[in-house]
Design a protein around this motif. Structure first.
Motif, PDB file in Angstrom:
ATOM      1  N   HIS A  73       0.738  -1.358   0.029  1.00  0.00           N
ATOM      2  CA  HIS A  73      -0.144   0.105   0.119  1.00  0.00           C
ATOM      3  C   HIS A  73       0.793   1.252   0.116  1.00  0.00           C
ATOM      4  O   HIS A  73       0.779   2.100  -0.753  1.00  0.00           O
ATOM      5  CB  HIS A  73      -0.684   0.098   1.293  1.00  0.00           C
ATOM      6  CG  HIS A  73      -1.590   1.004   1.442  1.00  0.00           C
ATOM      7  ND1 HIS A  73      -1.271   2.431   2.103  1.00  0.00           N
ATOM      8  CD2 HIS A  73      -2.978   1.771   0.938  1.00  0.00           C
ATOM      9  CE1 HIS A  73      -2.143   3.219   2.262  1.00  0.00           C
ATOM     10  NE2 HIS A  73      -3.092   2.860   1.251  1.00  0.00           N
ATOM     11  N   SER A  74       1.973   1.238   0.774  1.00  0.00           N
ATOM     12  CA  SER A  74       2.519   2.460   1.095  1.00  0.00           C
ATOM     13  C   SER A  74       3.798   2.286   1.989  1.00  0.00           C
ATOM     14  O   SER A  74       3.865   1.175   2.768  1.00  0.00           O
ATOM     15  CB  SER A  74       1.652   3.607   1.766  1.00  0.00           C
ATOM     16  OG  SER A  74       1.268   3.320   2.890  1.00  0.00           O
ATOM     17  N   TRP A  75       4.341   3.333   2.062  1.00  0.00           N
ATOM     18  CA  TRP A  75       5.602   3.315   3.243  1.00  0.00           C
ATOM     19  C   TRP A  75       5.816   4.462   3.741  1.00  0.00           C
ATOM     20  O   TRP A  75       5.402   5.783   3.046  1.00  0.00           O
ATOM     21  CB  TRP A  75       7.113   2.763   2.424  1.00  0.00           C
ATOM     22  CG  TRP A  75       7.789   3.560   1.583  1.00  0.00           C
ATOM     23  CD1 TRP A  75       7.490   3.956   0.314  1.00  0.00           C
ATOM     24  CD2 TRP A  75       8.582   4.781   1.757  1.00  0.00           C
ATOM     25  NE1 TRP A  75       8.092   4.734  -0.312  1.00  0.00           N
ATOM     26  CE2 TRP A  75       8.750   5.528   0.616  1.00  0.00           C
ATOM     27  CE3 TRP A  75       9.407   5.224   2.908  1.00  0.00           C
ATOM     28  CZ2 TRP A  75       9.761   6.692   0.546  1.00  0.00           C
ATOM     29  CZ3 TRP A  75       9.963   6.269   2.722  1.00  0.00           C
ATOM     30  CH2 TRP A  75      10.198   6.864   1.523  1.00  0.00           C
ATOM     31  N   GLU A  76       6.642   4.773   4.808  1.00  0.00           N
ATOM     32  CA  GLU A  76       6.818   6.146   5.580  1.00  0.00           C
ATOM     33  C   GLU A  76       7.987   5.997   6.404  1.00  0.00           C
ATOM     34  O   GLU A  76       8.414   4.737   6.787  1.00  0.00           O
ATOM     35  CB  GLU A  76       5.616   6.595   6.244  1.00  0.00           C
ATOM     36  CG  GLU A  76       5.259   5.577   7.480  1.00  0.00           C
ATOM     37  CD  GLU A  76       3.876   6.189   8.070  1.00  0.00           C
ATOM     38  OE1 GLU A  76       3.109   7.101   7.551  1.00  0.00           O
ATOM     39  OE2 GLU A  76       3.508   5.810   9.448  1.00  0.00           O
ATOM     40  N   LEU A  77       8.683   6.929   6.968  1.00  0.00           N
ATOM     41  CA  LEU A  77       9.664   7.115   7.817  1.00  0.00           C
ATOM     42  C   LEU A  77       8.996   7.854   9.147  1.00  0.00           C
ATOM     43  O   LEU A  77       8.304   8.785   8.818  1.00  0.00           O
ATOM     44  CB  LEU A  77      10.810   7.855   7.599  1.00  0.00           C
ATOM     45  CG  LEU A  77      11.792   7.198   6.377  1.00  0.00           C
ATOM     46  CD1 LEU A  77      13.067   8.004   6.174  1.00  0.00           C
ATOM     47  CD2 LEU A  77      12.380   5.620   7.413  1.00  0.00           C
ATOM     48  N   ASN A 119      -6.840   2.111   8.482  1.00  0.00           N
ATOM     49  CA  ASN A 119      -6.091   1.905   7.157  1.00  0.00           C
ATOM     50  C   ASN A 119      -7.336   1.016   6.417  1.00  0.00           C
ATOM     51  O   ASN A 119      -7.098  -0.209   5.854  1.00  0.00           O
ATOM     52  CB  ASN A 119      -5.101   1.280   7.009  1.00  0.00           C
ATOM     53  CG  ASN A 119      -3.901   2.104   7.654  1.00  0.00           C
ATOM     54  OD1 ASN A 119      -3.613   3.445   7.426  1.00  0.00           O
ATOM     55  ND2 ASN A 119      -3.247   1.481   8.434  1.00  0.00           N
ATOM     56  N   PRO A 120      -8.532   1.530   6.106  1.00  0.00           N
ATOM     57  CA  PRO A 120      -9.419   0.365   5.599  1.00  0.00           C
ATOM     58  C   PRO A 120      -8.942   0.305   3.919  1.00  0.00           C
ATOM     59  O   PRO A 120      -9.795  -0.746   3.456  1.00  0.00           O
ATOM     60  CB  PRO A 120     -10.931   1.298   5.884  1.00  0.00           C
ATOM     61  CG  PRO A 120     -10.435   2.666   5.800  1.00  0.00           C
ATOM     62  CD  PRO A 120      -9.218   2.589   6.713  1.00  0.00           C
ATOM     63  N   ASP A 121      -8.437   1.039   3.535  1.00  0.00           N
ATOM     64  CA  ASP A 121      -7.824   1.099   1.999  1.00  0.00           C
ATOM     65  C   ASP A 121      -6.852  -0.256   1.952  1.00  0.00           C
ATOM     66  O   ASP A 121      -6.446  -0.237   0.766  1.00  0.00           O
ATOM     67  CB  ASP A 121      -7.367   2.302   1.447  1.00  0.00           C
ATOM     68  CG  ASP A 121      -6.459   3.267   2.351  1.00  0.00           C
ATOM     69  OD1 ASP A 121      -6.217   2.478   3.606  1.00  0.00           O
ATOM     70  OD2 ASP A 121      -5.662   4.027   1.986  1.00  0.00           O
ATOM     71  N   THR A 122      -6.512  -0.832   2.921  1.00  0.00           N
ATOM     72  CA  THR A 122      -5.533  -1.900   2.868  1.00  0.00           C
ATOM     73  C   THR A 122      -6.181  -3.080   2.872  1.00  0.00           C
ATOM     74  O   THR A 122      -5.663  -4.220   3.023  1.00  0.00           O
ATOM     75  CB  THR A 122      -4.337  -1.647   4.058  1.00  0.00           C
ATOM     76  OG1 THR A 122      -5.052  -1.862   5.167  1.00  0.00           O
ATOM     77  CG2 THR A 122      -3.808  -0.214   4.022  1.00  0.00           C
TER      78      THR A 122
END
Length: 286
Positions: A46-50, A77-80
């Motif tokens: 889905h995504s990543w972050e620091l 995070n319902p989009d996951t």
């Protein structure tokens, strides 16, 4: 320091992230994609972050995988939820991103956290990423409900330094109301982690009218204490996370009815009272 981090601070607990920026998505046909996913060479991301001081110690590269069997009423995070909605990312490309931040991890005592969704929906991919991270000397963490703990092999757990274990409720009825699933697999996974000597941070989300009943809170505290009793020192901390409304807009964007739209966050006093319940079991609580 790399030039393009998305660095978030702990008080905000935002989930904006970088999307898939910097990670090449793999354009492969469906049959090849399924083969690569079964082998763990490809994952749905889905995504990543620091992020600092949220998803484990130090600065973390947190990677959100798609796919989850739970339907938590307060999900951030319902989009996951659906695996098909993620971007196909090669394990080698993701590990290249991990390697890029080794200096940050070394300086801050941080590392890699695999989250979701539910990371154990993609055990082969997770195992390959964890193995690669350990070969790079990077601290590893799984953020999981534990519902799919049986998907984690012993080898995967050997490559895991820390598990953020979300115990979402303390009894079967409340757990099923919160998630739509059963509590028992989470508790079994917690015991297994203790038996294998994997460090655990227990997480519990305090939701007024849903998880704040004193009997439910006491049951969650007892479960955490039971995991600690298997191998003292396993449960390094308990994080009581007060519910907030930051996910409401995301549910609306997805055109899903948000069941907690009218729920107010717990007061600081109520949150501290719950923390004291965990402390009364001898647990370090934040």
């Amino acid at each position: 320091m790399p030039a393009d981090p998305v660095l978030l601070d702990a008080p905000s607990r935002r989930r904006a992230g970088a999307g898939l920026r910097g990670l090449a998505t793999s354009d492969v046909e469906r049959s090849q994609r399924l083969r690569l996913m079964r082998s763990g060479a490809l994952g749905s991301v889905h995504s990543w972050e620091l992020v600092t001081a949220v998803d484990g110690p130090g600065t973390r590269l947190t990677v959100f995988l798609n796919g989850c069997p739970l339907r938590c009423q307060y999900c951030h995070n319902p989009d996951t939820w659906s695996m098909r909605d993620g971007g196909p990312v090669l394990a080698s490309d993701l590990l290249g991103r991990v390697e890029r931040y080794r200096g940050v991890f070394s300086a801050t005592g941080g590392g890699l956290t695999l989250s979701g969704g539910e990371v154990l929906m993609q055990p082969a991919f997770a195992a390959r990423i964890l193995r690669g991270a350990k070969e790079l000397g990077v601290h590893t963490c799984l953020d999981t409900s534990g519902y799919l703990g049986a998907n984690a092999t012993d080898e995967m757990l050997d490559d895991t330094d820390l598990v953020l274990l979300d115990i979402k409720a303390g009894d079967e009825d409340t757990y099923r109301r919160v998630t739509g699933r059963s509590l028992a697999p989470t508790l079994a996974f917690g015991r297994r982690l203790a038996e294998r000597g994997v460090a655990v941070w227990v997480r519990f989300v305090l939701v007024p009218g849903l998880t704040d009943d004193p009997a439910n809170v006491a049951a969650v505290a007892d479960h955490a204490a039971a995991i600690e009793a298997v191998r003292p020192g396993t449960v390094q901390r308990v994080e009581v996370l007060p519910f907030h409304q930051m996910a409401r807009d995301k549910w609306a964007e997805l055109r899903r009815a948000y069941p907690l739209a009218d729920t107010e966050p717990p007061t600081p006093e109520a949150t501290e009272t719950v923390r004291e319940v965990f402390r009364s079991r001898g647990l370090t609580t934040y």
